[in-house]
Write an enzyme that holds these catalytic residues in place. Structure first.
Site, PDB file in Angstrom:
ATOM      1  N   ASP A  10      -7.051   4.346  -4.337  1.00 53.28           N
ATOM      2  CA  ASP A  10      -7.690   4.203  -3.029  1.00 53.28           C
ATOM      3  C   ASP A  10      -8.322   5.578  -2.801  1.00 53.28           C
ATOM      4  OD1 ASP A  10      -7.677   2.127  -0.603  1.00 53.28           O
ATOM      5  OD2 ASP A  10      -7.480   4.107   0.296  1.00 53.28           O
ATOM      6  N   LYS A  41       0.862  -1.190   0.000  1.00 50.80           N
ATOM      7  CA  LYS A  41       0.000   0.000   0.000  1.00 50.80           C
ATOM      8  C   LYS A  41       0.889   1.228   0.000  1.00 50.80           C
ATOM      9  CE  LYS A  41      -4.472   0.848   0.216  1.00 50.80           C
ATOM     10  NZ  LYS A  41      -5.627  -0.033  -0.082  1.00 50.80           N
TER      11      LYS A  41
HETATM   12  N1  GLU Z   1      -7.511   0.308  -2.722  1.00 47.50           N
HETATM   13  C1  GLU Z   1      -8.257  -0.889  -3.025  1.00 47.50           C
HETATM   14  C2  GLU Z   1      -8.256  -1.805  -1.826  1.00 47.50           C
HETATM   15  O1  GLU Z   1      -8.299  -1.329  -0.717  1.00 47.50           O
HETATM   16  C3  GLU Z   1      -7.832  -1.541  -4.339  1.00 47.50           C
HETATM   17  C4  GLU Z   1      -6.385  -1.860  -4.493  1.00 47.50           C
HETATM   18  C5  GLU Z   1      -5.992  -2.335  -5.881  1.00 47.50           C
HETATM   19  O2  GLU Z   1      -6.829  -2.394  -6.773  1.00 47.50           O
HETATM   20  O3  GLU Z   1      -4.806  -2.672  -6.031  1.00 47.50           O
HETATM   21  O4  GLU Z   1      -8.277  -3.006  -1.917  1.00 47.50           O
END
Ligand code: GLU
Length: 446
Positions: free
Chosen positions: A167, A127
């Protein structure tokens, strides 16, 4: 002995990561629910799986300098936490929000390891993000920020290394700017390095809708298992961003009625049912506040600075942000006769709120299972990029639905197998963890 293993590792985590309350919270929920696993699998203790899984592979922090429209130099802090790549390249979104700090990125990255494992697709956990606040910034300011952010980030990512996506605060516009800068620096138009891309340069159909749709598919599965459904149910969805918008659309399709949604300033109540396309227009096109909804819908009411959880509902879908439902708010949901809670945001319920749901027999769909649809379709976007091919909307949507059904079944079965029937918190943590732990054993101590 096994009790003391989890407790000892958790204590070490707290001692070593003081002031990281969100990371501690996410880890606490997972670690304690894994106790029955260590009773059955002492080899995981011997291999130090927990000690290793809670320590990110690496944490990258960097300066992000940019110049605003008035010529003033601004500096934000950028993050990318590459948490675990045992089952595939690091995968997870980028969050742009003033609240972003290392604790938030670590909690999100840690959740992402197990969430991504639950999708059944080969993606590890990571992340990133920044404390940059996109609110009120011009397109050019956002572009300059994204270009500066990617100038550092591009050294650490790649289609087989680490694949960021969106996100909170990162949508199609930001992914476009980030991709543009990546290909400019690297002289490579490698589509698979980011997901959530525009459709004309390697994006997947249904990626935009995926988290919201996936959430509703998951909750629908949980309801169906009890002979229930969304039909004629009153639903409250918090937030009004990408997850909320498409959850509302899908709920309408299934015959439910969403009566309220919100943003960080307040909530709107519409007894005729929230019109998702209006929310989309306000939040995504105009980038305005949700209170504008009442200008177009005179029957709707706007409540400034109030919690949307005071609105009575049968089903509550928190789709805004972490810790948006505390113990008192969970108690209000119970008092108002809520039968199910499905988490579209990451960690929207505090640990005390989850206890309230479980003690009162509320059906509870935890985030890492229920909101995995977004990252699942991101992984499908990666597959399509590798094939240099693209699937139809219906094809992707069908795959998404079956992934969500499998996550539900696997979580339910894991809960049952370990003696925690109907507890999807325990079930999803165990189901997600097992695959990662077994891969880590196979790889030796690394
Ligand atoms: N931010 C999204 C999550 O919390 C998607 C992440 C992504 O698609 O890599 O899973």
């Amino acid at each position: 002995m096994t009790m003391s293993y989890v407790e000892r590792v958790y204590q070490e985590l707290v001692d070593r990561n003081q002031n990281e309350s969100e990371f501690q919270q996410a880890a606490k929920e997972v670690l304690f629910s894994l106790k029955p696993v260590f009773e059955k699998h002492p080899e995981f203790i011997k291999a130090g799986i927990l000690e290793r899984i809670i320590e990110p592979d690496r944490m990258i922090m960097f300066r992000v300098p940019w110049v605003d429209d008035n010529g003033v130099v601004k500096v934000n802090r950028g993050y990318r936490v590459q948490f675990n790549n045992s089952i595939g390249p690091y995968k997870g979104g980028l969050r742009l929000h003033p609240s972003v700090n290392l604790s938030i990125i670590k909690f999100l990255g840690f959740e992402q390891i197990l969430k991504n494992s639950l999708t059944g697709l080969p993606i590890g956990g990571g992340k990133g993000g920044s404390d940059f606040d996109p609110k009120g910034k011009s397109d050019s300011e956002v572009m300059r920020f994204c270009q500066s952010f990617m100038t550092e980030l591009c050294k650490h990512i790649g289609d087989d290394i680490d694949v960021p996506a969106g996100d909170i605060g990162v949508g199609a516009r930001e992914i476009g700017f980030l991709f543009g800068q990546y290909k400019r620096i690297k002289t490579m138009s490698t589509a698979g390095v980011l997901t959530g891309k525009g459709l004309n340069y390697g994006g997947s159909l249904a990626r935009t809708e995926a988290t919201g749709y996936g959430l509703v598919y998951f909750v629908d599965e949980m309801l169906k298992d009890r002979g229930l459904s969304f039909k004629d149910r009153k639903v409250v969805v918090s937030g009004s961003g990408n997850v909320a918008i498409y959850a509302i659309q899908k709920i309408n399709e299934l015959g439910g009625k969403v009566v309220a949604c919100s943003d960080s300033s307040g909530y709107v109540y519409d007894e005729d049912g929230i019109d998702y396309s209006m929310v989309q227009e306000i939040k995504e096109v105009k980038r305005a506040r949700i209170k504008e909804y009442i200008d177009a819908k005179p029957n709707a009411v706007y409540h400034e600075s109030k919690s949307v959880w005071e609105v009575p509902c049968d089903i509550a879908l928190p789709c805004a942000t972490q810790n948006e439902i505390n113990k008192e708010q969970a108690e209000i949901l119970v008092k108002n006769g809520c039968i199910a809670v499905g988490e579209g945001a990451n960690m929207p319920s505090t640990l005390e709120a989850i206890d309230v749901y479980l003690e009162n027999g509320i059906l509870f769909a935890p985030a890492k299972a229920a909101n995995a649809g977004g990252v699942a379709v991101s992984a499908l976007e990666m597959s399509q990029n590798s094939m240099r091919y693209s699937w139809s909307f219906e094809e992707v949507d069908m795959k998404l639905k079956s992934i969500m059904q499998n996550i539900y079944l696997n979580s339910k079965n894991a809960a049952q197998e370990y003696g925690f029937e109907n507890n999807l918190v325990v079930g999803s943590n165990i189901a997600g963890f097992m695959k990662v732990a077994e891969a880590m054993i196979a790889h030796g101590v690394v």
